[in-house]
Motif scaffolding. Structure first.
Motif, PDB file in Angstrom:
ATOM      1  N   UNK A 109       0.836  -1.126  -0.036  1.00 49.12           N
ATOM      2  CA  UNK A 109       0.049   0.193   0.097  1.00 49.12           C
ATOM      3  C   UNK A 109       0.658   1.291   0.139  1.00 49.12           C
ATOM      4  N   UNK A 110       1.951   1.120   0.752  1.00 49.60           N
ATOM      5  CA  UNK A 110       2.989   2.547   0.650  1.00 49.60           C
ATOM      6  C   UNK A 110       3.601   2.582  -0.801  1.00 49.60           C
ATOM      7  N   UNK A 111       3.730   1.507  -1.319  1.00 49.57           N
ATOM      8  CA  UNK A 111       4.421   1.819  -2.714  1.00 49.57           C
ATOM      9  C   UNK A 111       3.440   2.211  -3.744  1.00 49.57           C
ATOM     10  N   UNK A 112       2.224   1.673  -3.443  1.00 46.39           N
ATOM     11  CA  UNK A 112       1.278   2.040  -4.564  1.00 46.39           C
ATOM     12  C   UNK A 112       0.966   3.554  -4.098  1.00 46.39           C
ATOM     13  N   UNK A 113       0.909   4.062  -3.038  1.00 45.12           N
ATOM     14  CA  UNK A 113       0.644   5.396  -2.798  1.00 45.12           C
ATOM     15  C   UNK A 113       1.710   6.266  -3.320  1.00 45.12           C
ATOM     16  N   UNK A 114       2.907   5.797  -3.290  1.00 44.64           N
ATOM     17  CA  UNK A 114       4.075   6.466  -3.792  1.00 44.64           C
ATOM     18  C   UNK A 114       3.974   6.656  -5.152  1.00 44.64           C
ATOM     19  N   UNK A 115       3.415   5.746  -5.898  1.00 42.84           N
ATOM     20  CA  UNK A 115       3.171   5.640  -7.309  1.00 42.84           C
ATOM     21  C   UNK A 115       2.104   6.686  -7.702  1.00 42.84           C
ATOM     22  N   UNK A 116       1.307   6.799  -6.770  1.00 43.73           N
ATOM     23  CA  UNK A 116       0.124   7.536  -7.296  1.00 43.73           C
ATOM     24  C   UNK A 116       0.275   9.032  -6.601  1.00 43.73           C
ATOM     25  N   UNK A 117       1.335   9.346  -6.139  1.00 44.95           N
ATOM     26  CA  UNK A 117       1.842  10.621  -5.739  1.00 44.95           C
ATOM     27  C   UNK A 117       0.841  11.118  -4.337  1.00 44.95           C
ATOM     28  N   UNK A 118       0.466  10.004  -3.423  1.00 47.32           N
ATOM     29  CA  UNK A 118      -0.238  10.170  -2.333  1.00 47.32           C
ATOM     30  C   UNK A 118       0.399  10.355  -1.280  1.00 47.32           C
ATOM     31  N   UNK A 119      -0.008  10.763   0.176  1.00 42.13           N
ATOM     32  CA  UNK A 119       0.587  10.589   1.254  1.00 42.13           C
ATOM     33  C   UNK A 119       1.194   9.118   1.597  1.00 42.13           C
ATOM     34  N   UNK A 120       2.394   9.252   2.221  1.00 44.09           N
ATOM     35  CA  UNK A 120       2.859   7.560   2.583  1.00 44.09           C
ATOM     36  C   UNK A 120       2.773   7.192   3.943  1.00 44.09           C
ATOM     37  N   UNK A 121       1.495   7.559   4.220  1.00 48.67           N
ATOM     38  CA  UNK A 121       1.325   6.855   5.822  1.00 48.67           C
ATOM     39  C   UNK A 121       1.232   5.338   5.788  1.00 48.67           C
ATOM     40  N   UNK A 122       1.672   4.768   6.953  1.00 53.23           N
ATOM     41  CA  UNK A 122       1.697   3.411   7.005  1.00 53.23           C
ATOM     42  C   UNK A 122       0.440   2.842   7.410  1.00 53.23           C
ATOM     43  N   UNK A 123      -0.112   2.097   6.427  1.00 51.87           N
ATOM     44  CA  UNK A 123      -1.571   1.839   6.705  1.00 51.87           C
ATOM     45  C   UNK A 123      -1.695   0.257   7.174  1.00 51.87           C
ATOM     46  N   UNK A 124      -2.501   0.034   7.757  1.00 49.89           N
ATOM     47  CA  UNK A 124      -2.754  -1.668   8.443  1.00 49.89           C
ATOM     48  C   UNK A 124      -2.873  -2.472   7.250  1.00 49.89           C
ATOM     49  N   UNK A 125      -2.233  -3.586   7.601  1.00 52.19           N
ATOM     50  CA  UNK A 125      -2.317  -4.855   6.338  1.00 52.19           C
ATOM     51  C   UNK A 125      -4.048  -5.089   6.052  1.00 52.19           C
ATOM     52  N   UNK A 126      -4.249  -5.652   4.949  1.00 57.35           N
ATOM     53  CA  UNK A 126      -5.497  -6.082   4.647  1.00 57.35           C
ATOM     54  C   UNK A 126      -5.542  -7.471   3.891  1.00 57.35           C
ATOM     55  N   UNK A 127      -6.651  -8.148   4.000  1.00 57.09           N
ATOM     56  CA  UNK A 127      -6.695  -9.491   3.745  1.00 57.09           C
ATOM     57  C   UNK A 127      -6.521  -9.767   1.981  1.00 57.09           C
TER      58      UNK A 127
END
Length: 345
Positions: free
Chosen positions: A242-260
């Motif tokens: 999710x963090x790298x996906x946010x990086x690609x999208x130019x979004x904030x890099x908050x550390x998000x909880x894991x998902x199933x």
């Protein structure tokens, strides 16, 4: 028998979604302290700017904070982005740190800005950028070395401390420069996996001994998700996805909880991009990690491994260090033939 390869950690002081910077830095301290009990060698902090979710921009301040909360761990920068700073300022900062924490401070240097171009222009000195990097490294070496008669500009503190300098890189350029200058080299495989084999080979093939280092000393940085089971590792790894996906999208890099499942969060092309970005990521149980490290290191020679561990729960993140540390024991993935203290002066 040669000693097992040392393990080290790279820290971005990543802010969990909803947490404060103060809480984040307190967790980083506990993380470093736990690493010290497990005999990790280094704890480096990376300089980044203008990135929501990354709180390591004041790198030298955090190096001093972590060093002051630990006893033996080598603490340093992974790295200071030298184009952003006058060498004299860095020499004074790290010279002061070396006086406060003798034989425990490392100075890793990068030639990228560690941010976007607009912020880079706000940080740089008179428009100087990466093209000035070799001269700035040489100037920094001189400022941290012994005072010379008639030397007009002195780093006080700093002069004579000989803080160990590392060059960091994700391409062949820094590998060539580190070899030419006889400096230790760290390859950033945690975000740029494509050229790690070539860069490490270029570094070793062209290494020239120096006053700091007689033999080449190379470190490879890679992402890791140690866990109690394969299933848990796959679940925990979605935080880094999710963090790298946010990086690609130019979004904030908050550390998000894991998902199933990531299926509803990324497109097929984004999934491929994230997996390519994290191509060197190792994950799973100690047995899984050892097998993956064996395969990764079967055709390269490195003297140290540095891990980035993006796990949302601070307790599980510290537990991940326990799991990772067990892979250094009997049958560890690689043995180092270099002398143990070569980069600890």
């Amino acid at each position: 028998m040669p000693a097992p390869i040392p393990y080290s950690l790279l820290e971005l002081a990543s802010v969990r979604e909803g947490d404060s910077v103060a809480t984040t830095l307190a967790n980083s301290v506990r993380y470093a302290q736990h690493a010290e009990t497990l005999d990790f060698r280094r704890f480096w902090l990376a300089e980044h700017h203008n990135m929501e979710g990354i709180s390591s921009s004041a790198t030298s301040v955090l190096v001093g904070h972590i060093a002051g909360k630990t006893q033996r761990l080598r603490v340093g920068s992974g790295g200071v982005m030298l184009p952003n700073h006058p060498p004299l300022v860095i020499a004074e900062q790290f010279g002061t740190l070396a006086c406060l924490y003798p034989n425990r401070i490392d100075l890793g240097l990068g030639r990228a800005p560690g941010t976007d171009q607009i912020t880079a222009r706000a940080l740089r000195r008179d428009g100087l950028g990466a093209e000035q990097f070799p001269e700035d490294v040489a100037r920094l070496q001189s400022l941290l070395g012994p005072l010379q008669p008639g030397q007009p500009v002195k780093a006080i503190p700093g002069a004579g401390t000989n803080v160990p300098i590392w060059l960091l890189g994700s391409s062949l350029y820094s590998a060539q420069l580190a070899a030419l200058k006889g400096l230790p080299y760290a390859f950033a495989g945690h975000f740029a996996p494509r050229l790690y084999r070539e860069a490490l080979r270029v570094y070793r093939d062209n290494f020239q001994p120096s006053a700091q280092l007689e033999q080449p000393y190379a470190m490879l940085s890679l992402p890791a998700v140690p866990a109690e089971s394969k299933e848990e590792a796959r679940f925990l790894a979605t935080t880094s996805y999710q963090r790298i996906l946010s990086l690609f999208r130019g979004q904030p890099l908050w550390m998000k909880p894991p998902v199933e499942s990531m299926d509803d969060l990324w497109s097929p092309s984004e999934k491929a991009g994230v997996k390519d970005f994290l191509k060197l990521q190792v994950q799973g149980t100690p047995q899984d990690l050892r097998l993956q490290l064996d395969e990764l290191l079967s055709d390269i020679q490195v003297d140290e491994l540095m891990f980035t561990i993006d796990i949302h729960d601070p307790n599980k993140r510290r537990r991940a260090l326990d799991i990772l540390a067990t892979t250094r024991e009997a049958g560890a993935p690689l043995q180092t033939t270099c002398h143990q203290g070569e980069t600890d002066s």
